[in-house]
Design an enzyme around this catalytic site. Structure first.
Site, PDB file in Angstrom:
ATOM      1  N   CYS A  78       0.833  -1.213   0.000  1.00  0.00           N
ATOM      2  CA  CYS A  78       0.000   0.000   0.000  1.00  0.00           C
ATOM      3  C   CYS A  78       0.868   1.265   0.000  1.00  0.00           C
ATOM      4  O   CYS A  78       1.544   1.570   0.989  1.00  0.00           O
ATOM      5  CB  CYS A  78      -0.916  -0.037   1.223  1.00  0.00           C
ATOM      6  SG  CYS A  78      -1.795   1.503   1.551  1.00  0.00           S
TER       7      CYS A  78
ATOM      8  N   CYS B 180      -0.046   3.936   2.648  1.00  0.00           N
ATOM      9  CA  CYS B 180       0.396   3.506   3.979  1.00  0.00           C
ATOM     10  C   CYS B 180       1.828   3.964   4.239  1.00  0.00           C
ATOM     11  O   CYS B 180       2.161   4.440   5.328  1.00  0.00           O
ATOM     12  CB  CYS B 180       0.314   1.975   4.111  1.00  0.00           C
ATOM     13  SG  CYS B 180      -1.339   1.289   3.921  1.00  0.00           S
TER      14      CYS B 180
END
Length: 333
Positions: A31, A34
C-alpha cells in the site's frame, strides 16, 4: 520504539486490556498511501505515547487477517482508536491532517482524565484480559433497570457491580456497612442465604462472548465477622437470556437455563480475584437482557460476594468484509 508492531491477536488483546487508549494502524506492505503517512504516524507516536495510557500499534492486515476482519477493515490504511478495549473512532485513508487532529484530541482527553480526582477517573479497570476480537461492552448495561434478589441492603447496590474503577478491596478500602449502601461499599453480598439473582437489561442487542466475574471476599482474620459468616466466591452460575424482568428463585429452578457454569477455584486470578466465564457463543447472539443466578459458593458459608461483573462481546453486528482496496492508489500501481 514508540510504535508496537503487532504479531498476534493475543498481543493486541493484551494491549487493549493494559492501555486506556490504543491507536491501531492497519496497513499492507503493497500500500503506497500507507508508506506515505507512516512518518506522520510515527512522529505522533513518539510525541504522544504514554505507558498504560496511549499506545500506538501497527498491524499488517495481510498477516493478521483475523484482526482485520474482526474490526471490519476494508481498505488500507485504516486507523482505529480504542478506549478501554472498545473502538471509538476510525480514520480511513492517508489523511495526515485528520489523523493528527484525532490523535491530538485523544491525548488531550487522556491528560484531562489524569487530572480528575476520585476512583472513577482514568481507564476502566479490567480484572482479566478481553478475548481477542471482542470488547468490553459493559457500558451497554442499563444500570437503572438492574434488579437483584436477596441482596444485603447494608452494602452496595446494583450500580456497584458495574463500576469502572478498581474494586476497593484491592486498594485496602471499603469495609464499612451502611443501610442502602450509602457507605460507598462497591460490592454486593447475599442476605438470607448464599443465592443471588441478578437481572441485567441492555441498551442494545448484544453478542456476548464471556463474562468477567470479580469476587474479593476477605480471608479469615481480615474481617470482624466469624469465619463461618465470611462471604464466599460464586461456584455454580446459571444464565438466562431475554427475559422482561428478574426471575424468582422458584421460577429459575423450573426454567431451563441457556447455560450452567461451574467456576473452579483455579479460574480465580490471584491478583484481581476475577474469573473469566466463557459462554456458548452461539446461544448468546441476540441478547437484550441477561439473568445471572448465583446458585451456590465455594464453601459452607451462607453469604456470597460479587464485586464486579463485566460483559465481553459485541454491541452490534459487524460489517461483512468485502474486497480490500487501497485508498489513493489505483489497482496495479
Amino acid at each position: 520504539m514508540a510504535v508496537v508492531n503487532i504479531s498476534s491477536a493475543a498481543q493486541f488483546n493484551s494491549l487493549l486490556g493494559s492501555s486506556r487508549f490504543v491507536v491501531a494502524d492497519f496497513y499492507a506492505d503493497w500500500c503506497g498511501p500507507c508508506k506515505a503517512i507512516a512518518p506522520v504516524y510515527e512522529k505522533l507516536a513518539s510525541q504522544l505515547s504514554r505507558p498504560n495510557h496511549i499506545t500506538f500499534t501497527k498491524i499488517n492486515g495481510d498477516q493478521q487477517t483475523d484482526l482485520a476482519q474482526a474490526y471490519s477493515v476494508r481498505a488500507y490504511p485504516t486507523f482505529i482508536v480504542f478506549e478501554s478495549g472498545r473502538s471509538i473512532k476510525t480514520v480511513a485513508g492517508a489523511d495526515p491532517q485528520k489523523l493528527t487532529e484525532v490523535v491530538r484530541k485523544l491525548a488531550s482527553e487522556a491528560s484531562k482524565s489524569d487530572g480528575d480526582s476520585g476512583e472513577g477517573s482514568g481507564a476502566t479497570w479490567l480484572g482479566a484480559e478481553v478475548a481477542a476480537r471482542y470488547a468490553d461492552v459493559t457500558d451497554e448495561v442499563n444500570v437503572k433497570g438492574v434488579d437483584i434478589l436477596n441482596r444485603d441492603t447494608q452494602l452496595g447496590g446494583p450500580r456497584a457491580l458495574f463500576e469502572s474503577f478498581k474494586p476497593s478491596a484491592l486498594t485496602g478500602k471499603g469495609k464499612d456497612k451502611s443501610e442502602g449502601g450509602s457507605s460507598g461499599a462497591d460490592w454486593i453480598e447475599s442476605d438470607t442465604d448464599e443465592q443471588l439473582m441478578v437481572y441485567i437489561p441492555f441498551q442494545s442487542k448484544l453478542k456476548i462472548h464471556s463474562l468477567h466475574i470479580t469476587s474479593l471476599p476477605p480471608a479469615a482474620g481480615e474481617d470482624d465477622e466469624d469465619e463461618d459468616e465470611l462471604p464466599m466466591r460464586p461456584r455454580t452460575l446459571k444464565l438466562y437470556t431475554n427475559t422482561s424482568h428478574v426471575l424468582g428463585f422458584e421460577q429459575a429452578e423450573d426454567t431451563a437455563p441457556e447455560q450452567t457454569v461451574e467456576i473452579k477455584p483455579e479460574q480465580w486470578d490471584a491478583k484481581t480475584g476475577t474469573a473469566t466465564v466463557d459462554l456458548r457463543f452461539v446461544k448468546f447472539q441476540n441478547v437484550t437482557s441477561l439473568v445471572l443466578f448465583f446458585v451456590d459458593g465455594d464453601g459452607d458459608s451462607e453469604k456470597l460476594r460479587v464485586d464486579r461483573i463485566r460483559v465481553i462481546g459485541e454491541a452490534r453486528e459487524k460489517t461483512s468484509m468485502g474486497k480490500l482496496e487501497k485508498i489513493g492508489d489505483e489497482p496495479g500501481e
